[in-house]
Design an enzyme around this catalytic site. Structure first.
Site, short mmCIF file in Angstrom:
data_model
loop_
_atom_site.label_atom_id
_atom_site.label_comp_id
_atom_site.label_asym_id
_atom_site.label_seq_id
_atom_site.Cartn_x
_atom_site.Cartn_y
_atom_site.Cartn_z
N SER A 158 0.83 -1.20 0.00
CA SER A 158 0.00 0.00 0.00
C SER A 158 0.87 1.25 0.00
CB SER A 158 -0.98 -0.05 1.18
OG SER A 158 -1.99 0.92 1.05
N ASP A 252 -9.74 -4.47 -5.35
CA ASP A 252 -9.07 -3.32 -4.75
C ASP A 252 -9.32 -2.09 -5.61
OD1 ASP A 252 -7.35 -1.53 -3.52
OD2 ASP A 252 -5.54 -2.73 -3.83
N HIS A 284 -8.10 -5.04 -0.94
CA HIS A 284 -6.82 -4.43 -0.60
C HIS A 284 -6.22 -5.06 0.66
CE1 HIS A 284 -3.91 -1.20 -0.92
NE2 HIS A 284 -4.12 -0.83 0.34
#
Length: 312
Positions: A158, A252, A284
């Site tokens: 991320s 995601d 995600h």
């Protein structure tokens, strides 16, 4: 408690009196874990300010064998989580045990108290600290004795993947002397841009992602800032590694950015090799939520293979 003026639930809330309320990623655990054949300890990499990293070393280490070195940078939107959270401690223990590598998990100062690019600068400081061990005379004996500086990898998830990409860009321009960066791993990278691409959301969900970015980086030029949107970065071809693995998840919101990054990297003149893995039906960073799931284990195997594959 005062009125909430910015609400980015379930991550963070900002109150009118300036109080910052983190809703996730606040727990920490000490180093060490009897469930893994991995040693770990916390080490200061920058005395001023007082910044630390967590080191991981497989217990069954041949003293005559150097191990690939993984530098891991945690995610959390630049706003939450630390290198010492249960999520990352468990994941690094697993990854180090499976891949048989030595790892440095970097902690950095978080926004909004420390707005970007501070997290990028702290991560680069950590990398320079790691590089100070190249000749075997650095401050940390584990790195002096066990790290193979010809086989160094950067990885992150991320926002940590966003930082990881930028660290490879910096290494391409300002070489870490004696460090051979074999590859980088970008897990569900937090890349974005002003204009929607592919199947990206058009309005409300974009506002949430963009709001997080502006909270983390209030001086940014916007979502086409090269720190967030590598597709507009003229330095993309100078990425300082020989191979890249991008992993994305089908459900995601950031999925299409990962695909476009993969495609752009193949076309921009960069001389390395890039590969991509998509996890079907997943959200995600699903691998932190469901670490024993089939897809999480498949992604772990892919990353382990990437770290252990001989360089071309």
């Amino acid at each position: 408690m005062s009125e909430v003026v910015q609400d980015f639930s379930p991550l963070i809330r900002i109150h009118k009196d300036g109080h910052i309320e983190r809703l996730l990623g606040t727990s920490i655990v000490p180093p060490g874990d009897p469930n893994f054949n991995v040693l770990s300890k916390d080490v200061v990499y920058s005395p001023e300010p007082n910044l630390s990293c967590r080191l991981y070393l497989p217990k069954k280490t041949n003293p005559n064998q150097k191990l690939p070195l993984l530098v891991y940078i945690h995610g959390g939107g630049f706003l939450i989580e630390t290198a010492f959270s249960p999520t990352y401690h468990s994941y690094l223990n697993t990854l180090v045990a499976e891949a048989n590598v030595i790892a440095v998990s970097v902690d950095y100062r978080r926004a909004p108290e420390h707005p970007l690019p501070i997290a990028f600068d702290d991560s680069w400081t950590a990398l320079k600290w790691v590089a100070s061990h190249v000749n075997g005379d650095g401050p940390e004996e584990w790195l002096n004795s066990h790290a193979d500086f010809r086989k160094v990898f950067f990885a992150g998830d991320s926002a940590g993947a966003t930082i990881t990409h930028q660290m490879a860009i910096r290494h391409g321009k300002d070489k870490l002397v004696g460090v051979g960066v074999a590859g980088i791993v970008l897990v569900h990278p937090y890349f974005w841009g002003k204009e929607p691409i592919g199947n990206e959301p058009k309005e409300s969900e974009r506002a949430f992602i963009e709001g997080l970015w502006h909270l983390a980086c209030p001086t940014s030029s916007g979502c086409d800032d090269p720190l967030l949107n590598p597709l507009v970065d003229p330095n993309l071809a100078s990425l300082g590694c020989t191979k890249v693995l991008v992993t994305i998840a089908e459900k995601d919101r950031l999925r299409d950015r990962g695909w476009h990054y993969y495609e752009k990297l193949k076309q921009c003149g960069w001389s390395g090799e890039v590969e991509i893995m998509e996890s079907k039906g997943e959200i995600h960073v699903f691998h932190f939520l469901f670490p024993s799931s089939e897809n999480a284990e498949a992604m772990l195997r892919k990353i382990v293979s990437f770290l252990n594959r001989e360089r071309a």
